[in-house]
Design a protein around this motif. Structure first.
Motif, mmCIF file in Angstrom:
data_model
loop_
_atom_site.group_PDB
_atom_site.id
_atom_site.type_symbol
_atom_site.label_atom_id
_atom_site.label_comp_id
_atom_site.label_asym_id
_atom_site.label_seq_id
_atom_site.Cartn_x
_atom_site.Cartn_y
_atom_site.Cartn_z
ATOM 1 N N UNK A 331 47.699 44.949 43.448
ATOM 2 C CA UNK A 331 46.378 44.701 44.020
ATOM 3 C C UNK A 331 45.470 45.921 43.886
ATOM 4 N N UNK A 332 45.792 46.813 42.934
ATOM 5 C CA UNK A 332 45.072 48.092 42.821
ATOM 6 C C UNK A 332 44.123 48.217 41.637
ATOM 7 N N UNK A 333 44.256 47.433 40.571
ATOM 8 C CA UNK A 333 43.425 47.595 39.373
ATOM 9 C C UNK A 333 43.430 49.057 38.925
ATOM 10 N N UNK A 334 42.242 49.650 38.697
ATOM 11 C CA UNK A 334 42.139 51.056 38.299
ATOM 12 C C UNK A 334 41.702 51.940 39.454
ATOM 13 N N UNK A 335 41.801 51.399 40.673
ATOM 14 C CA UNK A 335 41.451 52.115 41.900
ATOM 15 C C UNK A 335 42.606 51.975 42.877
#
Length: 424
Positions: A331-335
């Motif tokens: 649930x983090x993507x690129x952040x």
């Protein structure tokens, strides 16, 4: 990935080398550990040069530019976006300044439809996430209440352990919104929330909205394009927007608005032409596609490596500080949100701002900080993590950026620092 400086690429390979990559972002302040791509994005030197070329074409012969060059160039960018998001038709795509502008266009169109509909009743509701971007949330409040509607906020958990927690809270809010015979006219759903940052299961929430008879569904994907794959047909919303300048290397300010059911009124609002406007940021998509294709796997490869690296760096920081991630890796993507040591004493939004400034000015680290207020039933003491950093990873980042943040926080802890020691 970029080719190493001492690597001999295969014949005909156009992979970007590490030295070329550093040159593309040599305009970044070299003294700053810049791990906040999420706020403003980044723009490589070749794209800045392309923007300047487009701008000079306007200045060279404005009449010819507007008569012959501008609309075909905008159409080319729209076709590229159509491919990137898997839209059926190019007339479903318009280019706007930013996602907040797109939200205003959708809200104006939607509330106008409410006012003209014989089925609309004062007190009918719009649904929005509690963690929605501030400007979008204010716009929803303004437009919906002016039309006689009611706004329901979905209070999402944070830290979050799974997508199912979000789905549960969304269903609860839908039930609240439909109480007393009211109807949900509009749902505004983030694809990736900004602060705290979490990937939202938009496809599942859209299906829930359809099953519950929600009239209009708008996905605010401000952080999405270039950060995770987008398939607007699969998602199934009526409207979708995303910024091109956050994670897709365009200059500010450029975004797209997808409309599943196009209307002349909506498209005229979204694409109104202004003679003195600088459209150059919207015209560099061809050069951006060339840039990302110089990386192994193109934009898909960039997204995967950014995700893998931000999770790795987030887990490294959490391990060093004795904390944890604010969401699971998927649930983090690129952040990623990483808990700060409790002893730093982040007790308010003001404390978060002061600590961010302190890290910038004293340690040359640029990173947003989020204050998470204790929940009902939690004790506001030294047992609850209330401060989180939001780290980003983009192609220009190096591991030393995150080590500098790690070491700065450790130094503060060792020195007995707390936010209470900082002046307003």
């Amino acid at each position: 990935m970029a080719a190493d400086d001492d690597e001999n690429p295969k014949p005909g390979s156009n992979y970007i080398t590490q030295s070329e990559l550093r040159s593309e972002f040599s305009h970044h302040d070299p003294t700053i550990a810049r791990i906040n791509n999420g706020s403003f994005g980044c723009c490589p030197a070749t794209i800045i040069a392309a923007q300047q070329r487009h701008h000079l074409l306007l200045l060279r012969q404005p009449d010819y530019y507007h008569a012959k060059l501008l609309k075909p160039s905008i159409l080319h960018s729209r076709r590229l976006i159509q491919t990137l998001i898997n839209a059926d038709r190019v007339d479903e795509i318009s280019i706007v300044d930013n996602a907040t502008t797109a939200a205003a266009v959708v809200l104006q169109h939607t509330t106008s439809s409410f006012s003209l509909s014989s089925n609309f009743r004062p007190g009918d509701a719009a649904l929005i996430l509690h963690y929605a971007y501030g400007a979008v949330k204010k716009s929803v409040q303004a437009y919906i209440t002016r039309a006689g509607g009611h706004v329901i906020e979905v209070h999402l958990p944070f830290p979050v352990k799974s997508a199912s927690e979000i789905v549960l809270e969304f269903r609860k809010a839908l039930r609240t919104g439909k109480s007393n015979g009211r109807k949900i006219r509009l749902a505004v759903i983030d694809h990736i929330t900004s602060m705290p940052c979490v990937i939202i299961p938009v496809k599942e929430l859209v299906q829930i909205c359809r099953n519950e008879g929600v009239d209009t569904i708008f996905i605010d994907g401000a952080h999405a394009i270039g950060n995770l794959p987008i398939d607007v047909k699969s998602i199934g919303a009526d409207f979708y927007t995303s910024n091109l300048h956050k994670w897709l290397f365009c200059p500010p300010s450029a975004a797209f608005l997808y409309s599943k059911q196009t209307s002349d009124e909506l498209m005229e609002t979204a694409t109104a032409w202004m003679g003195t406007r600088d459209y150059s940021a919207q015209l560099v998509l061809p050069e951006v596609i060339e840039f990302v294709n110089r990386f192994d796997g193109g934009i898909s490869g960039i997204m995967k490596r950014n995700h893998d690296k931000v999770v790795e760096m987030g887990e490294m920081l959490a391990g060093a500080w004795g904390s944890e991630l604010g969401a699971p890796p998927e649930m983090c993507a690129s952040l990623a949100m990483v808990g700060l040591p409790i002893c730093l004493g982040v007790k308010s939004d003001l404390d978060a701002l002061k600590l961010r400034r302190h890290l910038r000015e004293c340690f040359k680290v640029e990173v947003p900080i989020y204050y998470r207020a204790p929940l009902e039933g939690e004790v506001d003491d030294d047992s609850v993590t209330t401060g989180y950093v939001r780290i980003s990873h983009q192609v220009y980042n190096v591991v030393d950026d995150y080590y500098r943040l790690r070491d700065a926080v450790i130094k503060l802890v060792e020195a007995g620092f707390t936010c209470a020691l900082l002046s307003k």
